[in-house]
Design a protein around this motif. Structure first.
Motif, PDB file in Angstrom:
ATOM      1  N   GLU A 171     -14.484  10.056   5.762  1.00 59.36           N
ATOM      2  CA  GLU A 171     -13.290   9.654   5.006  1.00 59.36           C
ATOM      3  C   GLU A 171     -13.188   8.134   5.000  1.00 59.36           C
ATOM      4  OE1 GLU A 171     -11.394  11.791   3.511  1.00 59.36           O
ATOM      5  OE2 GLU A 171     -11.792  13.720   4.506  1.00 59.36           O
ATOM      6  N   VAL A 172     -12.567   7.621   3.948  1.00 58.01           N
ATOM      7  CA  VAL A 172     -12.277   6.192   3.860  1.00 58.01           C
ATOM      8  C   VAL A 172     -10.933   5.955   4.540  1.00 58.01           C
ATOM      9  CG1 VAL A 172     -11.860   4.230   2.350  1.00 58.01           C
ATOM     10  CG2 VAL A 172     -13.601   5.934   1.745  1.00 58.01           C
ATOM     11  N   LEU A 173     -10.933   5.154   5.577  1.00 60.53           N
ATOM     12  CA  LEU A 173      -9.728   4.975   6.387  1.00 60.53           C
ATOM     13  C   LEU A 173      -8.573   4.411   5.569  1.00 60.53           C
ATOM     14  CD1 LEU A 173      -8.408   5.096   9.172  1.00 60.53           C
ATOM     15  CD2 LEU A 173      -9.346   2.823   9.659  1.00 60.53           C
ATOM     16  N   GLN A 174      -8.864   3.495   4.649  1.00 60.65           N
ATOM     17  CA  GLN A 174      -7.797   2.900   3.850  1.00 60.65           C
ATOM     18  C   GLN A 174      -7.039   3.970   3.042  1.00 60.65           C
ATOM     19  OE1 GLN A 174     -10.869   1.689   4.192  1.00 60.65           O
ATOM     20  NE2 GLN A 174     -10.997  -0.531   3.843  1.00 60.65           N
ATOM     21  N   GLU A 175      -7.764   4.949   2.524  1.00 64.08           N
ATOM     22  CA  GLU A 175      -7.124   6.014   1.752  1.00 64.08           C
ATOM     23  C   GLU A 175      -6.227   6.877   2.634  1.00 64.08           C
ATOM     24  OE1 GLU A 175     -10.210   8.171  -0.128  1.00 64.08           O
ATOM     25  OE2 GLU A 175     -10.715   6.570  -1.567  1.00 64.08           O
ATOM     26  N   ILE A 176      -6.668   7.146   3.855  1.00 66.04           N
ATOM     27  CA  ILE A 176      -5.873   7.960   4.778  1.00 66.04           C
ATOM     28  C   ILE A 176      -4.579   7.241   5.140  1.00 66.04           C
ATOM     29  CG2 ILE A 176      -5.868   9.053   7.052  1.00 66.04           C
ATOM     30  CD1 ILE A 176      -7.708  10.372   4.992  1.00 66.04           C
ATOM     31  N   ILE A 177      -4.650   5.924   5.336  1.00 68.99           N
ATOM     32  CA  ILE A 177      -3.444   5.144   5.667  1.00 68.99           C
ATOM     33  C   ILE A 177      -2.461   5.181   4.505  1.00 68.99           C
ATOM     34  CG2 ILE A 177      -2.581   2.830   6.164  1.00 68.99           C
ATOM     35  CD1 ILE A 177      -5.185   2.288   7.682  1.00 68.99           C
ATOM     36  N   GLN A 178      -2.964   4.959   3.280  1.00 66.12           N
ATOM     37  CA  GLN A 178      -2.071   4.959   2.110  1.00 66.12           C
ATOM     38  C   GLN A 178      -1.431   6.327   1.884  1.00 66.12           C
ATOM     39  OE1 GLN A 178      -4.448   3.352  -1.099  1.00 66.12           O
ATOM     40  NE2 GLN A 178      -3.614   1.311  -0.747  1.00 66.12           N
ATOM     41  N   GLU A 179      -2.198   7.400   2.088  1.00 67.16           N
ATOM     42  CA  GLU A 179      -1.640   8.743   1.934  1.00 67.16           C
ATOM     43  C   GLU A 179      -0.544   8.999   2.975  1.00 67.16           C
ATOM     44  OE1 GLU A 179      -1.009  12.415   0.294  1.00 67.16           O
ATOM     45  OE2 GLU A 179      -2.247  10.770  -0.471  1.00 67.16           O
ATOM     46  N   SER A 180      -0.756   8.507   4.192  1.00 64.72           N
ATOM     47  CA  SER A 180       0.259   8.668   5.238  1.00 64.72           C
ATOM     48  C   SER A 180       1.528   7.907   4.892  1.00 64.72           C
ATOM     49  CB  SER A 180      -0.301   8.179   6.589  1.00 64.72           C
ATOM     50  OG  SER A 180      -1.476   8.868   6.937  1.00 64.72           O
ATOM     51  N   LEU A 181       1.388   6.706   4.339  1.00 65.45           N
ATOM     52  CA  LEU A 181       2.562   5.903   3.974  1.00 65.45           C
ATOM     53  C   LEU A 181       3.321   6.513   2.796  1.00 65.45           C
ATOM     54  CD1 LEU A 181       1.238   2.251   4.385  1.00 65.45           C
ATOM     55  CD2 LEU A 181       2.636   3.608   5.954  1.00 65.45           C
ATOM     56  N   ARG A 182       2.622   7.179   1.882  1.00 65.30           N
ATOM     57  CA  ARG A 182       3.326   7.871   0.791  1.00 65.30           C
ATOM     58  C   ARG A 182       4.203   8.983   1.351  1.00 65.30           C
ATOM     59  NH1 ARG A 182      -1.314   6.634  -2.453  1.00 65.30           N
ATOM     60  NH2 ARG A 182      -2.462   8.466  -1.670  1.00 65.30           N
ATOM     61  N   TYR A 183       3.705   9.630   2.414  1.00 63.50           N
ATOM     62  CA  TYR A 183       4.488  10.687   3.055  1.00 63.50           C
ATOM     63  C   TYR A 183       5.714  10.094   3.750  1.00 63.50           C
ATOM     64  CZ  TYR A 183       5.585  14.641   6.089  1.00 63.50           C
ATOM     65  OH  TYR A 183       6.220  15.672   6.731  1.00 63.50           O
ATOM     66  N   MET A 184       5.581   8.857   4.266  1.00 58.31           N
ATOM     67  CA  MET A 184       6.659   8.204   5.015  1.00 58.31           C
ATOM     68  C   MET A 184       7.567   7.346   4.137  1.00 58.31           C
ATOM     69  SD  MET A 184       6.713   8.877   8.270  1.00 58.31           S
ATOM     70  CE  MET A 184       7.707   7.481   8.800  1.00 58.31           C
ATOM     71  N   ALA A 185       7.353   7.350   2.810  1.00 58.30           N
ATOM     72  CA  ALA A 185       8.069   6.416   1.933  1.00 58.30           C
ATOM     73  C   ALA A 185       9.577   6.573   2.049  1.00 58.30           C
ATOM     74  CB  ALA A 185       7.612   6.623   0.496  1.00 58.30           C
ATOM     75  N   LYS A 186      10.070   7.791   1.951  1.00 51.69           N
ATOM     76  CA  LYS A 186      11.513   7.999   2.013  1.00 51.69           C
ATOM     77  C   LYS A 186      12.051   7.733   3.412  1.00 51.69           C
ATOM     78  CE  LYS A 186      11.720  11.341  -1.763  1.00 51.69           C
ATOM     79  NZ  LYS A 186      12.091  12.721  -2.165  1.00 51.69           N
ATOM     80  N   ARG A 187      11.261   8.086   4.406  1.00 56.39           N
ATOM     81  CA  ARG A 187      11.708   7.904   5.797  1.00 56.39           C
ATOM     82  C   ARG A 187      11.827   6.422   6.131  1.00 56.39           C
ATOM     83  NH1 ARG A 187      13.913   8.090   9.941  1.00 56.39           N
ATOM     84  NH2 ARG A 187      13.299   9.012  11.926  1.00 56.39           N
ATOM     85  N   ALA A 188      10.957   5.592   5.553  1.00 58.33           N
ATOM     86  CA  ALA A 188      10.937   4.160   5.879  1.00 58.33           C
ATOM     87  C   ALA A 188      11.512   3.311   4.763  1.00 58.33           C
ATOM     88  CB  ALA A 188       9.506   3.733   6.182  1.00 58.33           C
ATOM     89  N   LYS A 189      12.395   3.904   3.937  1.00 61.11           N
ATOM     90  CA  LYS A 189      12.899   3.165   2.767  1.00 61.11           C
ATOM     91  C   LYS A 189      13.777   1.984   3.156  1.00 61.11           C
ATOM     92  CE  LYS A 189      16.807   6.328   2.149  1.00 61.11           C
ATOM     93  NZ  LYS A 189      17.825   5.328   2.534  1.00 61.11           N
ATOM     94  N   ASP A 190      14.373   2.039   4.360  1.00 62.75           N
ATOM     95  CA  ASP A 190      15.231   0.934   4.795  1.00 62.75           C
ATOM     96  C   ASP A 190      14.465  -0.142   5.554  1.00 62.75           C
ATOM     97  OD1 ASP A 190      17.467   2.178   3.707  1.00 62.75           O
ATOM     98  OD2 ASP A 190      17.844   3.337   5.533  1.00 62.75           O
ATOM     99  N   HIS A 191      13.142  -0.011   5.637  1.00 70.37           N
ATOM    100  CA  HIS A 191      12.319  -0.996   6.339  1.00 70.37           C
ATOM    101  C   HIS A 191      11.322  -1.599   5.352  1.00 70.37           C
ATOM    102  CE1 HIS A 191      13.969   1.332   9.663  1.00 70.37           C
ATOM    103  NE2 HIS A 191      13.556   0.391  10.511  1.00 70.37           N
ATOM    104  N   THR A 192      10.857  -2.798   5.678  1.00 68.97           N
ATOM    105  CA  THR A 192       9.855  -3.468   4.846  1.00 68.97           C
ATOM    106  C   THR A 192       8.476  -3.251   5.461  1.00 68.97           C
ATOM    107  OG1 THR A 192      11.472  -5.165   4.228  1.00 68.97           O
ATOM    108  CG2 THR A 192       9.133  -5.653   3.839  1.00 68.97           C
TER     109      THR A 192
END
Length: 526
Positions: free
Chosen positions: A369-390
Motif C-alpha cells: 500500500e502507498v502510505l500517503q493514500e492510507i493517511i488521506q483515507e483516515s483523515l477523510r474518516y476523521m473530517a467531521k470529528r476534527a472539524k473544529d481543529h486545523t
C-alpha cells in the motif's frame, strides 16, 4: 551384545598395565642397586630387606591392582636370595638362617602389600565419596539456575553421568506413558538407545505404574550389564523414570544408593518449584485478565452512559418538538447525535480489535500500500470529528510503499488523531507528517495540547489506563486506543513512540518497514 559405552576403554587399560609393569620393574631395580650398595658397604641384611619392603609399599601405592604388590613381594624375595644370600647369583640356599630370613621377608612384604592395598582402597573410596558429595552440591547450584523442565532434566543427566561415569537415561512421563528418553552416554556412542542395550520398556512402565513405596528396581539387560531404575516423584506424582546402567557384577553400596536418592530429591524439588512457579504465573495471569475484564466493564458502563444519555435526550427533544425548534438548533441536535454515535462506533471497533488480539484470532492480511493514500483515507474518516481543529498535512513527494493491512493501519492513524483531537481545545493545530527515515516509513501526529508527562509516557500503553486530563469533548476514553495501536504496529514489525512537542504538546509516531518501488512513478495526491 556387550555395549562399548558400558565398558572401560581397553586401550586405557592396556596402557595402565604396561605402566604398572614398567614402574614395578624400575622400582625393584632401584631397590636392588641400593641393596648392592649397602652390601658393598657391609651393612646388615635387615637394611637391604627394609629397602625392598619400602619399594613394595611404593609399588602397592601406585599400581592399579593388588596383584602387582604380590608379584613385587615374590620378586623382591627372589632378588634378595639371588643377589645377597650365599651362594650369590643363584637361587639355592644352604643356610637355614637365609631360608628363615627370606620367608620372613616374603610374609612381611605380603602383609605390607595387603595393608597398603587396604589403605589405598579406603583412600580411593573416601576421595570418590567426597567427589560425589561435591557433585551433589554442584547439582543443587545448577538446579537453581534451571529455567524449565528441559533444563532440570539436562542437569540431572549431566550430574548423574558425572557422578557414576555410566550411561544414564531419563524417561519423562506424560499422561501416564513414558516419553522418548533423554540420555547421557560415552562420547563414542552419542546415539545409544535403550533398545540397543536391551532395556525392557514394558517392565519399566509396569514399575512406574505400580502405586507402592518401592523407589527403585533392577532390570537385567544382558550377562554384563543391568539397569538400576528410579522413580522421580514430585509431590505425589511420578514425573519421570531414571535408569543408570551398571555392571551386573557390581553391587551398589548403601552410600551410592542414598546419594542417588538425595540427588533425586533435589531434582524432584526443582521440578515441584518449577510447577509451582508455572501455577502461580497462571493464577497471576488469570487474576490480571479478571482485573482487565472488571476494568473494561466498569469503563464501558461509565463511558457509554454519557453519549447514550446525550443521544437519548437529543432524540427525545427532536421527537417531541422538532417543529418548534429553529433549523439551526435542530441541525445542531442532529450533529450531536451523529457525533455521539460515531464515537460509540469507534469504541466498539476498538473493543472488537482488542477482543481479537486477546483471543489470538486477529489475522493480518498484508498487501503493498502507498502510505500517503492510507493517511488521506483516515483523515477523510476523521473530517467531521476534527472539524473544529486545523489539520496540517506534510507528506513527501516520493512514494512510501509499505506492506501492511490497510484496515488496521487506518485504525492506528484514526486512534492517534482522535486522541490529539480529544485532548486539545477547539481551534488547536494538529500536524500530521509522513517521512522516510532510513529503511523505514515514519508517521508523526503532533498536537499543541498539554502534552504527556514522562511518568505517563509508558503507562498510556497499558490496557485501560487513562490520563487525568479532561478531554475537549467531556468524554473520557477507556484506555484502549494506544495499547491497540502498539499491538497492531508491532504485529507489522514496527514500534510506537511518544515524545514532547516543543514548546508544548505531544508527538505520537509509529514506524513501518519500507518496501522498494520497482517502477518510477510520482505521487500525485492532494
Amino acid at each position: 551384545m556387550i555395549v562399548k559405552t558400558l565398558q572401560k576403554n581397553p586401550r586405557i587399560k592396556a596402557d595402565t598395565t604396561w605402566r604398572d609393569a614398567f614402574m614395578s620393574v624400575f622400582i625393584l631395580g632401584v631397590c636392588s642397586l641400593i641393596g648392592l650398595l649397602f652390601h658393598s658397604l657391609r651393612l646388615s641384611e635387615a637394611n637391604i630387606i627394609s629397602i625392598y619392603i619400602i619399594g613394595i609399599l611404593l609399588i602397592s601405592s601406585i599400581a592399579s591392582s593388588w596383584a602387582y604388590g604380590v608379584m613385587a613381594s615374590v620378586s623382591g624375595v627372589l632378588l634378595f636370595n639371588f643377589l645377597y644370600a650365599d651362594p650369590t647369583f643363584n637361587f639355592r640356599v644352604y643356610d637355614l638362617q637365609y631360608s628363615i630370613t627370606t620367608t620372613v621377608m616374603l610374609v612381611a612384604s605380603l602383609i605390607a602389600n595387603y595393608v597398603m592395598t587396604l589403605f589405598r582402597s579406603q583412600l580411593d573410596r573416601e576421595i570418590l565419596e567426597i567427589h560425589r558429595l561435591d557433585i551433589l552440591l554442584e547439582t543443587s547450584q545448577h538446579l537453581q539456575q534451571a529455567q524449565n523442565i528441559d533444563d532440570i532434566f539436562t542437569v540431572a543427566l549431566t550430574q548423574l553421568h558425572q557422578m557414576f561415569a555410566r550411561a544414564v537415561f531419563i524417561f519423562p512421563l506424560a499422561d501416564g506413558a513414558l516419553q522418548r528418553p533423554r540420555s547421557k552416554v560415552a562420547e563414542g556412542n552419542p546415539n545409544l538407545s535403550p533398545e540397543a542395550i536391551g532395556l525392557d520398556i514394558a517392565a519399566l512402565e509396569e514399575f512406574v505404574a505400580t502405586d507402592n513405596e518401592k523407589k527403585s528396581t533392577v532390570l537385567h539387560l544382558n550377562a554384563d550389564n543391568k539397569a538400576i531404575c528410579f522413580k522421580l516423584i514430585s509431590g505425589e506424582a511420578v514425573v519421570a523414570a531414571i535408569c543408570i546402567i551398571v555392571n551386573s557384577a557390581k553391587r551398589t553400596g548403601g552410600f551410592e544408593y542414598n546419594l542417588v536418592l538425595a540427588m533425586l530429591d533435589e531434582i524432584a524439588l526443582s521440578v515441584e518449584k518449577y510447577n509451582l512457579q508455572v501455577f502461580n504465573e497462571r493464577i497471576a495471569q488469570e487474576a490480571e485478565a479478571e482485573r482487565l475484564r472488571a476494568n473494561l466493564l466498569r469503563s464501558i458502563s461509565h463511558d457509554l452512559r454519557t453519549p447514550l444519555t446525550s443521544i437519548s435526550g437529543n432524540a427525545d427533544i427532536l421527537l417531541s418538538s422538532a417543529d418548534q425548534i429553529e433549523p439551526e438548533l435542530r441541525r445542531q441536535l442532529y450533529q450531536n447525535i451523529y457525533s455521539d454515535a460515531e464515537w460509540l462506533m469507534n469504541l466498539v471497533e476498538n473493543l472488537l480489535f482488542v477482543t481479537r488480539i486477546d483471543n489470538g484470532v486477529m489475522t493480518i492480511n498484508t498487501e503493498y500500500e502507498v502510505l500517503q493514500e492510507i493517511i488521506q483515507e483516515s483523515l477523510r474518516y476523521m473530517a467531521k470529528r476534527a472539524k473544529d481543529h486545523t489539520i496540517h498535512l506534510e507528506m513527501p513527494e516520493e512514494i512510501l510503499l509499505v506492506k501492511m493491512d490497510a484496515r488496521l493501519i487506518m485504525q492506528v492513524i484514526i486512534n492517534i488523531v482522535d486522541n490529539a483531537v480529544k485532548y486539545t481545545p477547539a481551534g488547536s493545530d494538529i500536524r500530521i507528517r509522513a517521512l522516510r527515515r532510513g529503511s523505514r516509513a515514519v508517521v508523526e501526529v503532533a498536537d499543541t495540547g498539554n502534552g504527556i508527562s514522562d511518568d505517563e509516557k509508558q503507562k498510556v500503553f497499558e490496557m485501560f489506563y487513562t490520563t487525568n486530563k479532561n478531554s475537549s469533548d467531556s468524554r473520557r476514553g477507556i484506555g484502549l486506543g494506544l495499547p491497540l495501536c502498539r499491538s497492531i504496529v508491532r504485529a507489522h514489525g514496527g514500534e510506537v513512540r511518544i515524545a514532547d512537542n516543543v514548546p508544548h504538546g505531544a508527538i505520537v509516531s509509529f514506524s513501518l518497514q519500507l518496501e522498494e518501488v520497482c517502477v518510477e512513478s510520482e505521487y500525485l495526491g492532494g
